[in-house]
Design a protein around this motif. Structure first.
Motif, short mmCIF file in Angstrom:
data_model
loop_
_atom_site.label_atom_id
_atom_site.label_comp_id
_atom_site.label_asym_id
_atom_site.label_seq_id
_atom_site.Cartn_x
_atom_site.Cartn_y
_atom_site.Cartn_z
N ARG A 160 7.15 -10.06 0.47
CA ARG A 160 6.69 -10.36 1.82
C ARG A 160 5.34 -11.07 1.84
O ARG A 160 4.87 -11.44 2.91
N LEU A 161 4.71 -11.24 0.69
CA LEU A 161 3.38 -11.86 0.67
C LEU A 161 3.48 -13.36 0.88
O LEU A 161 4.51 -13.99 0.59
N SER A 162 2.39 -13.93 1.36
CA SER A 162 2.36 -15.36 1.65
C SER A 162 2.24 -16.17 0.37
O SER A 162 1.88 -15.66 -0.69
N LEU A 163 2.54 -17.46 0.47
CA LEU A 163 2.41 -18.34 -0.69
C LEU A 163 0.95 -18.46 -1.13
O LEU A 163 0.67 -18.67 -2.31
N ARG A 164 0.01 -18.36 -0.19
CA ARG A 164 -1.41 -18.46 -0.54
C ARG A 164 -1.81 -17.35 -1.50
O ARG A 164 -2.63 -17.54 -2.39
N PHE A 165 -1.20 -16.16 -1.32
CA PHE A 165 -1.50 -15.04 -2.21
C PHE A 165 -1.13 -15.40 -3.65
O PHE A 165 -1.88 -15.12 -4.58
N TYR A 166 0.03 -16.04 -3.84
CA TYR A 166 0.49 -16.37 -5.19
C TYR A 166 -0.29 -17.55 -5.77
O TYR A 166 -0.36 -17.70 -6.99
N GLU A 167 -0.87 -18.39 -4.92
CA GLU A 167 -1.70 -19.48 -5.43
C GLU A 167 -2.98 -18.96 -6.07
O GLU A 167 -3.53 -19.59 -6.98
N ASN A 168 -3.46 -17.84 -5.58
CA ASN A 168 -4.73 -17.28 -6.07
C ASN A 168 -4.54 -16.12 -7.05
O ASN A 168 -5.52 -15.48 -7.44
N THR A 169 -3.30 -15.83 -7.43
CA THR A 169 -3.03 -14.68 -8.30
C THR A 169 -2.15 -15.11 -9.46
O THR A 169 -1.18 -15.84 -9.27
N GLN A 170 -2.50 -14.65 -10.66
CA GLN A 170 -1.69 -14.95 -11.83
C GLN A 170 -0.38 -14.17 -11.78
O GLN A 170 -0.36 -12.97 -11.49
N THR A 171 0.70 -14.86 -12.07
CA THR A 171 2.01 -14.19 -12.12
C THR A 171 2.03 -13.12 -13.20
O THR A 171 2.60 -12.04 -13.02
N GLY A 172 1.41 -13.42 -14.32
CA GLY A 172 1.37 -12.43 -15.39
C GLY A 172 0.63 -11.16 -15.01
O GLY A 172 1.02 -10.06 -15.44
N GLN A 173 -0.42 -11.28 -14.21
CA GLN A 173 -1.13 -10.10 -13.75
C GLN A 173 -0.23 -9.23 -12.88
O GLN A 173 -0.21 -8.00 -13.01
N LEU A 174 0.52 -9.86 -11.99
CA LEU A 174 1.44 -9.10 -11.14
C LEU A 174 2.52 -8.42 -11.97
O LEU A 174 2.88 -7.26 -11.72
N MET A 175 3.05 -9.14 -12.96
CA MET A 175 4.08 -8.53 -13.81
C MET A 175 3.51 -7.38 -14.64
O MET A 175 4.17 -6.36 -14.84
N SER A 176 2.28 -7.56 -15.12
CA SER A 176 1.67 -6.50 -15.89
C SER A 176 1.45 -5.25 -15.04
O SER A 176 1.67 -4.12 -15.50
N ARG A 177 1.00 -5.45 -13.79
CA ARG A 177 0.81 -4.31 -12.90
C ARG A 177 2.14 -3.61 -12.62
O ARG A 177 2.23 -2.39 -12.63
N MET A 178 3.17 -4.41 -12.38
CA MET A 178 4.45 -3.83 -11.97
C MET A 178 5.19 -3.19 -13.13
O MET A 178 5.83 -2.15 -12.96
N VAL A 179 5.11 -3.77 -14.32
CA VAL A 179 5.90 -3.29 -15.45
C VAL A 179 5.08 -2.39 -16.37
O VAL A 179 5.44 -1.24 -16.61
N ASN A 180 3.95 -2.91 -16.87
CA ASN A 180 3.19 -2.15 -17.87
C ASN A 180 2.42 -0.99 -17.25
O ASN A 180 2.53 0.15 -17.71
N ASP A 181 1.65 -1.28 -16.19
CA ASP A 181 0.80 -0.22 -15.62
C ASP A 181 1.61 0.84 -14.89
O ASP A 181 1.25 2.02 -14.90
N LEU A 253 -3.63 -10.33 -21.91
CA LEU A 253 -2.74 -11.02 -22.83
C LEU A 253 -1.37 -11.26 -22.19
O LEU A 253 -0.81 -12.36 -22.28
N SER A 254 -0.84 -10.25 -21.53
CA SER A 254 0.47 -10.40 -20.89
C SER A 254 0.41 -11.44 -19.77
O SER A 254 1.34 -12.24 -19.63
N ALA A 255 -0.66 -11.43 -19.01
CA ALA A 255 -0.78 -12.39 -17.90
C ALA A 255 -0.86 -13.82 -18.42
O ALA A 255 -0.17 -14.72 -17.92
N THR A 256 -1.69 -14.05 -19.42
CA THR A 256 -1.84 -15.40 -19.97
C THR A 256 -0.56 -15.89 -20.62
O THR A 256 -0.15 -17.04 -20.45
N LEU A 257 0.11 -15.02 -21.37
CA LEU A 257 1.35 -15.39 -22.04
C LEU A 257 2.44 -15.72 -21.02
O LEU A 257 3.17 -16.71 -21.18
N ASN A 258 2.54 -14.95 -19.96
CA ASN A 258 3.54 -15.22 -18.93
C ASN A 258 3.28 -16.55 -18.24
O ASN A 258 4.21 -17.33 -17.99
#
Length: 349
Positions: A160-181, A253-258
């Motif tokens: 539900r988040l806006s596209l602007r949110f994803y422009e300012n956020t690394q996809t890898g960071q989101l994946m790391s939060r959702m999967v690893n953390d 590391l996960s964020a940069t690699l993704n």
């Protein structure tokens, strides 16, 4: 921005920072604040600002997910209580066997008593295996169930988040939060909390049994406690921050690699393979160094605590043997049982 989208952004930010707080929470750092840009939205849809979430707040937030698995958690807790009771019976059986074999005479009654104690020991070990299975499996049902629910809710809000949110956020960071953390939830519910409860119950039960065997030896067995407390303070000061830093390096590391794998076409188009390989290599080396630092500190902590506990055993060997041969006349079976219970006494440490 409309209210639903603002509320989704607030809850997602809160969930991400909660996941970041879980490693500190598992290591017992309840005094370490975790800052969030926005507080979690209320039922009315309003979000506060500048909230500081303590680890205990993160724990209360997590337990709201665990309510769905109350039945599994209840079975796990009951299994822990019975498991502790069963563990306390084992040394008592050994004590009774020593009493039987060292007593006068060796008639049929003695052989029957030995058979009864052997069958009792067999039953105790079977019960321990069963309660261990229930404790482990039921707590994992609750732990992984909470992880699945949390991941689903985080993903629903991410959509539900806006596209602007994803422009300012690394996809890898989101994946790391959702999967690893978010996987830390399982460690907390299925490992940290059950182990803490079992250790507290076991420590209380062993102290009660040791007091009935010999109060003097119980007081002497507490002599290494100051050294153990000193080791715990060192753990809080050095080991916990090292493991938090390791988790942060893994997240980066996960964020940069993704991001690199997602943008591999752009990297090849602009001939940036060597530069990106060097950047990934730098993250890998930083994670390696942080991981080795944390493991090195843990390797120092464990032997120190084990040495402190061994001092308690040495003290009991010396004074316990003197009580056996001295005027006090401590029974040998009580001394042997004391040693067996002493292993359980230091196990929670």
């Amino acid at each position: 921005m409309d209210r639903p989208r603002s509320q989704a952004r607030a809850l997602t930010a809160y969930s991400s920072n909660l996941c970041a707080a879980i490693p500190a929470l598992l290591l017992g750092d309840c005094k370490t604040p975790v800052r969030t840009e926005q507080a979690p939205p209320t039922l009315t849809g309003h979000a506060g600002g500048g909230t500081i979430i303590c680890a205990m707040s993160a724990l209360r937030f997590l337990l709201r997910y665990a309510r769905k698995y109350t039945g599994a958690l209840a079975v796990a807790v009951a299994s822990m209580v019975f498991l502790v009771a069963v563990q306390l019976v084992g040394p008592w059986i050994v004590r009774e066997i020593i009493v039987v074999v060292t007593g006068p005479g060796a008639g049929q009654a003695t052989l029957d008593r030995i058979t009864q104690l052997a069958l009792l020991a067999l039953g105790v070990y079977l019960l321990r295996a069963g309660f261990t299975f229930l404790r482990s499996y039921m707590s994992h049902i609750a732990g992984w169930g909470v992880v699945s629910d949390a991941r689903q809710e985080i993903y629903d809000h991410l959509q539900r988040l806006s596209l602007r949110f994803y422009e300012n956020t690394q996809t890898g960071q989101l994946m790391s939060r959702m999967v690893n953390d978010s996987e830390m939830f399982e460690r907390l519910i299925a490992h940290a909390l059950p182990d803490t409860l079992v250790n507290v119950l076991l420590l209380a039960g062993v102290c009660a049994v040791l007091a009935t065997l010999n109060e003097q030896l119980l007081l002497l067995s507490l002599a290494p406690v100051p050294l153990i407390v000193l080791g715990m303070r060192g753990f809080a000061k050095y080991v916990r921050p090292a493991f938090r830093q390791r988790q942060q390096e893994l997240s980066e590391l996960s964020a940069t690699l993704n991001d690199n794998l997602s943008g591999i076409r752009e990297i090849k188009a602009f001939v940036q393979e060597e530069a990106e390989a060097a950047r990934i290599g730098d993250h890998i080396r930083r994670f390696l160094l942080s991981n080795l630092k944390a493991l090195r500190m843990m390797a120092v902590f464990h032997p120190f605590v084990e040495f402190a506990a061994s001092l308690g055993r040495v003290i009991i060997i010396y004074f316990g043997a003197r009580l056996v041969v001295g005027p006090a006349g401590l029974p040998v079976e009580d001394l042997v049982a004391f040693f067996l219970y002493l292993d359980l006494f230091y196990r929670p440490v």
